[in-house]
Design a protein around this motif. Structure first.
Motif, PDB file in Angstrom:
ATOM      1  N   SER A 136       9.375 -25.960 -35.000  1.00 18.23           N
ATOM      2  CA  SER A 136       8.041 -26.565 -35.000  1.00 18.23           C
ATOM      3  C   SER A 136       8.035 -27.898 -35.741  1.00 18.23           C
ATOM      4  N   ALA A 137       8.757 -27.940 -36.846  1.00 23.70           N
ATOM      5  CA  ALA A 137       8.788 -29.159 -37.639  1.00 23.70           C
ATOM      6  C   ALA A 137       9.433 -30.303 -36.868  1.00 23.70           C
ATOM      7  N   ALA A 138      10.265 -29.963 -35.904  1.00 24.91           N
ATOM      8  CA  ALA A 138      10.989 -30.993 -35.158  1.00 24.91           C
ATOM      9  C   ALA A 138      10.172 -31.602 -34.023  1.00 24.91           C
ATOM     10  N   ILE A 139       8.954 -31.105 -33.820  1.00 26.09           N
ATOM     11  CA  ILE A 139       8.113 -31.659 -32.757  1.00 26.09           C
ATOM     12  C   ILE A 139       7.721 -33.088 -33.122  1.00 26.09           C
ATOM     13  N   PRO A 140       7.946 -34.032 -32.212  1.00 29.02           N
ATOM     14  CA  PRO A 140       7.645 -35.437 -32.518  1.00 29.02           C
ATOM     15  C   PRO A 140       6.164 -35.641 -32.845  1.00 29.02           C
ATOM     16  N   GLU A 141       5.904 -36.498 -33.780  1.00 31.40           N
ATOM     17  CA  GLU A 141       4.531 -36.789 -34.196  1.00 31.40           C
ATOM     18  C   GLU A 141       3.703 -37.327 -33.033  1.00 31.40           C
ATOM     19  N   LYS A 142       4.377 -38.038 -32.179  1.00 31.81           N
ATOM     20  CA  LYS A 142       3.721 -38.639 -31.003  1.00 31.81           C
ATOM     21  C   LYS A 142       3.050 -37.594 -30.121  1.00 31.81           C
ATOM     22  N   ASP A 143       3.670 -36.426 -30.058  1.00 31.14           N
ATOM     23  CA  ASP A 143       3.171 -35.378 -29.154  1.00 31.14           C
ATOM     24  C   ASP A 143       2.072 -34.590 -29.869  1.00 31.14           C
ATOM     25  N   ALA A 144       0.933 -35.241 -30.026  1.00 35.82           N
ATOM     26  CA  ALA A 144      -0.133 -34.672 -30.859  1.00 35.82           C
ATOM     27  C   ALA A 144      -0.631 -33.343 -30.320  1.00 35.82           C
ATOM     28  N   PHE A 145      -0.749 -33.241 -29.022  1.00 33.58           N
ATOM     29  CA  PHE A 145      -1.280 -32.000 -28.460  1.00 33.58           C
ATOM     30  C   PHE A 145      -0.338 -30.829 -28.736  1.00 33.58           C
ATOM     31  N   LEU A 146       0.955 -31.048 -28.550  1.00 31.91           N
ATOM     32  CA  LEU A 146       1.919 -29.970 -28.809  1.00 31.91           C
ATOM     33  C   LEU A 146       1.926 -29.581 -30.277  1.00 31.91           C
ATOM     34  N   ARG A 147       1.789 -30.570 -31.157  1.00 35.49           N
ATOM     35  CA  ARG A 147       1.739 -30.252 -32.590  1.00 35.49           C
ATOM     36  C   ARG A 147       0.552 -29.345 -32.901  1.00 35.49           C
TER      37      ARG A 147
ATOM     38  N   GLN B 118      -4.498 -32.057 -17.902  1.00 37.31           N
ATOM     39  CA  GLN B 118      -5.486 -32.603 -18.828  1.00 37.31           C
ATOM     40  C   GLN B 118      -4.874 -33.358 -19.996  1.00 37.31           C
ATOM     41  N   GLU B 119      -3.715 -32.941 -20.447  1.00 34.29           N
ATOM     42  CA  GLU B 119      -3.157 -33.519 -21.671  1.00 34.29           C
ATOM     43  C   GLU B 119      -1.946 -34.415 -21.424  1.00 34.29           C
ATOM     44  N   TYR B 120      -1.295 -34.254 -20.296  1.00 33.16           N
ATOM     45  CA  TYR B 120      -0.072 -35.020 -20.046  1.00 33.16           C
ATOM     46  C   TYR B 120      -0.156 -35.821 -18.745  1.00 33.16           C
ATOM     47  N   ARG B 121      -1.369 -36.082 -18.287  1.00 35.60           N
ATOM     48  CA  ARG B 121      -1.599 -36.919 -17.104  1.00 35.60           C
ATOM     49  C   ARG B 121      -0.776 -36.476 -15.912  1.00 35.60           C
ATOM     50  N   GLY B 122      -0.615 -35.157 -15.775  1.00 29.04           N
ATOM     51  CA  GLY B 122       0.095 -34.635 -14.613  1.00 29.04           C
ATOM     52  C   GLY B 122       1.611 -34.718 -14.707  1.00 29.04           C
ATOM     53  N   ARG B 123       2.116 -35.255 -15.827  1.00 28.90           N
ATOM     54  CA  ARG B 123       3.576 -35.360 -15.984  1.00 28.90           C
ATOM     55  C   ARG B 123       4.088 -34.175 -16.798  1.00 28.90           C
ATOM     56  N   ASN B 124       4.918 -33.352 -16.172  1.00 28.90           N
ATOM     57  CA  ASN B 124       5.489 -32.176 -16.833  1.00 28.90           C
ATOM     58  C   ASN B 124       6.318 -32.576 -18.062  1.00 28.90           C
ATOM     59  N   PRO B 125       5.912 -32.136 -19.251  1.00 32.44           N
ATOM     60  CA  PRO B 125       6.602 -32.573 -20.467  1.00 32.44           C
ATOM     61  C   PRO B 125       7.816 -31.716 -20.847  1.00 32.44           C
ATOM     62  N   PHE B 126       8.051 -30.646 -20.114  1.00 35.86           N
ATOM     63  CA  PHE B 126       9.033 -29.665 -20.581  1.00 35.86           C
ATOM     64  C   PHE B 126      10.469 -30.170 -20.548  1.00 35.86           C
ATOM     65  N   ASP B 127      10.746 -31.103 -19.653  1.00 28.54           N
ATOM     66  CA  ASP B 127      12.102 -31.658 -19.620  1.00 28.54           C
ATOM     67  C   ASP B 127      12.464 -32.244 -20.974  1.00 28.54           C
ATOM     68  N   ARG B 128      11.469 -32.863 -21.590  1.00 26.11           N
ATOM     69  CA  ARG B 128      11.711 -33.519 -22.884  1.00 26.11           C
ATOM     70  C   ARG B 128      11.985 -32.502 -23.998  1.00 26.11           C
ATOM     71  N   TYR B 129      11.477 -31.284 -23.839  1.00 25.15           N
ATOM     72  CA  TYR B 129      11.578 -30.306 -24.923  1.00 25.15           C
ATOM     73  C   TYR B 129      12.932 -29.611 -24.954  1.00 25.15           C
ATOM     74  N   GLY B 130      13.721 -29.783 -23.912  1.00 27.01           N
ATOM     75  CA  GLY B 130      15.094 -29.296 -23.890  1.00 27.01           C
ATOM     76  C   GLY B 130      15.231 -27.815 -24.161  1.00 27.01           C
ATOM     77  N   ALA B 131      16.103 -27.486 -25.111  1.00 31.44           N
ATOM     78  CA  ALA B 131      16.474 -26.093 -25.374  1.00 31.44           C
ATOM     79  C   ALA B 131      15.319 -25.258 -25.906  1.00 31.44           C
ATOM     80  N   ALA B 132      14.252 -25.895 -26.373  1.00 33.96           N
ATOM     81  CA  ALA B 132      13.127 -25.146 -26.939  1.00 33.96           C
ATOM     82  C   ALA B 132      11.914 -25.139 -26.010  1.00 33.96           C
ATOM     83  N   ALA B 133      12.090 -25.555 -24.770  1.00 31.32           N
ATOM     84  CA  ALA B 133      10.961 -25.703 -23.840  1.00 31.32           C
ATOM     85  C   ALA B 133      10.155 -24.414 -23.713  1.00 31.32           C
ATOM     86  N   GLY B 134      10.850 -23.287 -23.661  1.00 34.26           N
ATOM     87  CA  GLY B 134      10.159 -22.012 -23.486  1.00 34.26           C
ATOM     88  C   GLY B 134       9.268 -21.669 -24.671  1.00 34.26           C
ATOM     89  N   ILE B 135       9.696 -22.067 -25.855  1.00 36.71           N
ATOM     90  CA  ILE B 135       8.890 -21.803 -27.051  1.00 36.71           C
ATOM     91  C   ILE B 135       7.644 -22.673 -27.029  1.00 36.71           C
TER      92      ILE B 135
END
Length: 273
Positions: A77-88, A239-256
DNA sequence: TATCAGGGCCTAG
DNA sequence: CTAGGCCCTGAT
């Protein structure tokens, strides 16, 4: 017995996370989990400790892996980028959820049932299947039923599944039983496959599409890179990612991250609707 | 009481 | 690739 769990761990969120459909809570804050032929009663105690009904040996062998306790969620959780406010925000709200490592057969069957059903509806079908075809176990003054194995479901017909409110999924369940008993689908063997091949193998069962296959990969085989996209996640992507799937960016932790999203959506239904 | 969507997938066009 | 249909429940 008592165990200490230093990492993020929240029984209520885990029980409500929609990964498992048989967990129940009691008024005194005790939670009951069932996997295979094991039953666990667990209750929070002070200082990150928990009272558990099992032995140390069973805790280490069965429940530590079940609750994915080897993984450090605080770090993730701590490794989530600050930029990704919604995920945080979602990760904050969902802090304490674990990706459960459940029995592959039970997970496959329950997620076949899950399609186009609400969580309470899924629960009742799963409970009925267990009562009718599982093995009775007597623990702590109550009689429970394990989730039926494929062998226990050998002679169950479509009408029987329909009687359990499985609806149009009944033939799917028959196919799953048939494939596993015949060995055409070996749930043990496919655990050695890489993610994409594991998912492809699961999709060989009728009624298993990309969403259900990803759920089984994530919730039974511990494939944390797999992120099932359902209607809730789709809404969030819109609603939060303008239709762009963000999971590719999350890599090995995408499921979490997916679980954090799902929990967030579930607990904010009124707003997201 | 009636209506609607719910942790999708299959089949037809 | 896109649109219906599906079996039933819980929520309103």
């Amino acid at each position: 017995m008592e165990v200490h769990i230093p990492d993020l761990f929240d029984l209520k969120k885990i029980a409500d996370s929609g990964q498992c459909f048989r967990a129940v809570s009691r008024p005194d804050g005790t939670y009951r989990f069932i996997t295979g032929d094991q039953v666990l009663y667990i209750q929070k105690a002070p200082d990150g400790c928990y009272r558990v009904s099992c032995s140390q040996e069973v805790w280490d062998r069965v429940w530590r892996p079940y609750f994915d306790l080897e993984r450090n969620y605080r770090e993730i959780s701590a490794a989530i980028p600050e930029k990704d406010a919604f995920l945080r925000r979602a990760a904050q709200a969902g802090a304490g959820i674990r990706i459960l490592r459940q029995d592959p057969w039970e997970t496959l069957v329950t997620f076949i049932i899950s399609q186009r059903k609400s969580i309470p509806a899924i629960r009742s079908v799963v409970e009925m299947l267990s009562e009718r075809y599982g093995t009775a176990v007597h623990v702590s003054g109550e009689t429970l039923h394990t989730f039926p194995t494929a062998a226990q479901m050998r002679d169950v017909g479509e009408e029987d599944y329909i009687a359990c409110k499985a609806g149009y999924r009944a033939p799917y369940l028959c196919d799953a039983v048939e494939q596993v008993l015949s060995g055409r689908l070996d749930l043990e063997k496919i655990s050695a496959l890489p993610d994409d091949q594991l998912i492809a193998a699961l999709e060989g069962v009728r009624g298993v599409g990309v969403k259900v296959a990803n759920c089984v990969a994530l919730f039974a085989y511990g494939r944390a890179a797999c992120a099932p996209v359902d209607t809730w996640i789709r809404k969030i992507i819109q609603q939060e990612y303008r239709g762009r799937n963000p999971f590719d960016r999350y890599g090995a932790a995408a499921g979490i991250m997916q679980q954090y999203f799902f929990y967030y959506a579930q607990s904010h239904k009124a707003e997201t609707a």
